[in-house]
Design a protein around this motif. Structure first.
Motif, mmCIF file in Angstrom:
data_model
loop_
_atom_site.group_PDB
_atom_site.id
_atom_site.type_symbol
_atom_site.label_atom_id
_atom_site.label_comp_id
_atom_site.label_asym_id
_atom_site.label_seq_id
_atom_site.Cartn_x
_atom_site.Cartn_y
_atom_site.Cartn_z
ATOM 1 N N PHE A 187 3.657 0.939 2.665
ATOM 2 C CA PHE A 187 3.426 -0.070 3.707
ATOM 3 C C PHE A 187 3.300 -1.448 3.068
ATOM 4 O O PHE A 187 2.593 -1.629 2.085
ATOM 5 N N TYR A 239 -8.794 -0.032 11.574
ATOM 6 C CA TYR A 239 -7.416 0.206 11.967
ATOM 7 C C TYR A 239 -7.332 1.522 12.720
ATOM 8 O O TYR A 239 -8.109 2.452 12.482
ATOM 9 N N PHE A 278 0.123 -4.634 9.222
ATOM 10 C CA PHE A 278 0.983 -3.730 8.472
ATOM 11 C C PHE A 278 2.373 -3.654 9.089
ATOM 12 O O PHE A 278 2.534 -3.722 10.311
ATOM 13 N N GLY A 279 3.356 -3.461 8.214
ATOM 14 C CA GLY A 279 4.694 -3.134 8.668
ATOM 15 C C GLY A 279 4.785 -1.660 9.016
ATOM 16 O O GLY A 279 3.833 -0.904 8.775
ATOM 17 N N PRO A 280 5.932 -1.210 9.542
ATOM 18 C CA PRO A 280 6.086 0.179 9.985
ATOM 19 C C PRO A 280 6.197 1.172 8.837
ATOM 20 O O PRO A 280 6.083 2.389 9.064
ATOM 21 N N GLY A 281 6.432 0.689 7.630
ATOM 22 C CA GLY A 281 6.475 1.564 6.467
ATOM 23 C C GLY A 281 7.870 2.027 6.090
ATOM 24 O O GLY A 281 8.795 2.034 6.912
ATOM 25 N N GLN A 291 0.728 5.598 1.050
ATOM 26 C CA GLN A 291 -0.030 6.697 1.646
ATOM 27 C C GLN A 291 0.744 7.986 1.405
ATOM 28 O O GLN A 291 1.788 8.218 2.021
ATOM 29 N N VAL A 335 -4.860 5.753 2.748
ATOM 30 C CA VAL A 335 -4.071 4.587 2.361
ATOM 31 C C VAL A 335 -4.639 4.024 1.060
ATOM 32 O O VAL A 335 -5.860 3.849 0.929
ATOM 33 N N GLU A 359 2.682 7.114 11.693
ATOM 34 C CA GLU A 359 2.904 5.702 11.983
ATOM 35 C C GLU A 359 2.069 4.823 11.046
ATOM 36 O O GLU A 359 1.243 5.302 10.285
ATOM 37 N N ALA A 360 2.303 3.517 11.135
ATOM 38 C CA ALA A 360 1.553 2.565 10.319
ATOM 39 C C ALA A 360 0.183 2.299 10.928
ATOM 40 O O ALA A 360 -0.004 2.455 12.142
ATOM 41 N N PRO A 361 -0.779 1.884 10.116
ATOM 42 C CA PRO A 361 -2.064 1.442 10.676
ATOM 43 C C PRO A 361 -1.873 0.226 11.573
ATOM 44 O O PRO A 361 -1.111 -0.685 11.247
ATOM 45 N N THR A 362 -2.595 0.228 12.691
ATOM 46 C CA THR A 362 -2.562 -0.892 13.634
ATOM 47 C C THR A 362 -3.902 -1.593 13.594
ATOM 48 O O THR A 362 -4.942 -0.948 13.758
ATOM 49 N N PHE A 363 -3.885 -2.902 13.404
ATOM 50 C CA PHE A 363 -5.108 -3.694 13.301
ATOM 51 C C PHE A 363 -5.915 -3.616 14.599
ATOM 52 O O PHE A 363 -5.394 -3.802 15.697
ATOM 53 N N LEU A 403 -9.405 4.150 10.726
ATOM 54 C CA LEU A 403 -9.588 3.844 9.319
ATOM 55 C C LEU A 403 -10.519 2.649 9.153
ATOM 56 O O LEU A 403 -10.283 1.592 9.745
ATOM 57 N N TYR A 459 0.860 -1.172 0.000
ATOM 58 C CA TYR A 459 0.000 0.000 0.000
ATOM 59 C C TYR A 459 0.901 1.228 0.000
ATOM 60 O O TYR A 459 2.063 1.157 0.394
ATOM 61 N N ARG A 494 9.437 5.443 4.247
ATOM 62 C CA ARG A 494 9.144 6.773 3.706
ATOM 63 C C ARG A 494 10.041 6.999 2.494
ATOM 64 O O ARG A 494 11.260 7.037 2.626
ATOM 65 N N GLN A 501 -4.581 4.634 13.376
ATOM 66 C CA GLN A 501 -3.331 5.171 12.847
ATOM 67 C C GLN A 501 -2.979 6.472 13.556
ATOM 68 O O GLN A 501 -3.714 7.458 13.457
ATOM 69 N N MET A 538 4.590 7.259 1.928
ATOM 70 C CA MET A 538 4.896 6.122 2.800
ATOM 71 C C MET A 538 4.424 4.870 2.078
ATOM 72 O O MET A 538 3.306 4.833 1.569
ATOM 73 N N PHE A 595 -9.609 1.548 1.493
ATOM 74 C CA PHE A 595 -9.664 2.326 2.732
ATOM 75 C C PHE A 595 -10.541 3.557 2.584
ATOM 76 O O PHE A 595 -10.573 4.200 1.525
ATOM 77 N N GLY A 596 -11.221 3.895 3.677
ATOM 78 C CA GLY A 596 -11.819 5.200 3.777
ATOM 79 C C GLY A 596 -10.747 6.229 4.109
ATOM 80 O O GLY A 596 -9.583 5.878 4.372
#
Lengths: 112, 108
Positions: free
Chosen positions: A91, B35, A103-106, A37, A43, B41-45, B87, A35, A108, B37, A89, B98-99
């Protein structure tokens, strides 16, 4: 707890150069995703990958992009001839049989 | 298209309950994710719903109505650290759409 990892955390490249973004998905997961962003935006799905082939890709994922699983652990996204608008970013995500996508930390990516 | 609609921003008070709604197009629906966010940072489930009904996980619950194309995320006993973007994402086939996210501000 297992997690998705990505390297590098930040990549700066010049317009026209190629970059490879790397991901190590969770070890027993079978589905992999990329993905992106763009800053301040939502995203966006790029590509999904299963059983060593692309299962779905978005309109964004054109010939400039490619993915590969070169070995049993890594999953890479290659962007050829980068453009300024590729700055975002990126991901990586992976999903197992429980249908929970992590998701991974991404990474940049900054294209100058 | 596969539009995912959720409110842009919400504000709530520490200790309160907040509900974040999400509507989506039902054609091709496989499941719905929420998620969290934080900025940069990354999205967290948080949750995944595929069947109708409520799924509860501690302070967070998620509800789904497949026939109505509607979901909500319920956050109880709000804490300052819950300030983030939430999200809503819908699985269509092998992709996740994603929204734009709902920015939640928790005030003391």
């Amino acid at each position: 707890e297992p997690e998705v990892t990505q390297t590098p955390s930040h990549q700066v490249t010049q317009m026209g150069q190629e970059v490879i973004l790397r991901c190590v998905p969770i070890s027993n997961h079978l589905y992999f995703y990329w993905y992106r962003q763009i800053l301040g935006q939502k995203v966006e799905f790029l590509v999904s990958f299963y059983n060593n082939e692309i299962s779905e890709k978005s309109e964004i994922f054109d010939d400039q992009f490619s993915v590969e699983r070169p070995d049993g652990s890594n999953f890479t996204l290659k962007i050829r001839s980068t453009k300024l608008e590729d700055s975002a970013m990126y991901f990586c995500a992976s999903m197992g049989i429980e249908d929970e996508q992590y998701f991974g930390p991404g990474t940049r990516l900054t294209v100058t | 298209g596969q539009n995912i609609d959720q409110p842009t921003e919400m504000t709530a008070t520490e200790g309160a309950i907040v509900q974040i709604n999400c509507t989506y197009q039902t054609s091709g629906f496989n499941g719905l994710f929420w998620y969290q966010q934080h900025a940069g940072e990354a999205p967290t489930f948080l949750s995944y719903n595929v069947l109708d009904g409520l799924e509860e996980k501690g302070r967070f619950s998620s509800f789904l109505s497949r026939s109505k194309g509607y979901s909500y995320l319920l956050l109880k006993e709000l804490q300052m650290k819950d300030s983030a973007s939430y999200l809503c994402a819908v699985s269509y086939g092998n992709k996740l759409v994603f929204g734009a996210g709902t920015i939640l501000r928790v005030k003391s």
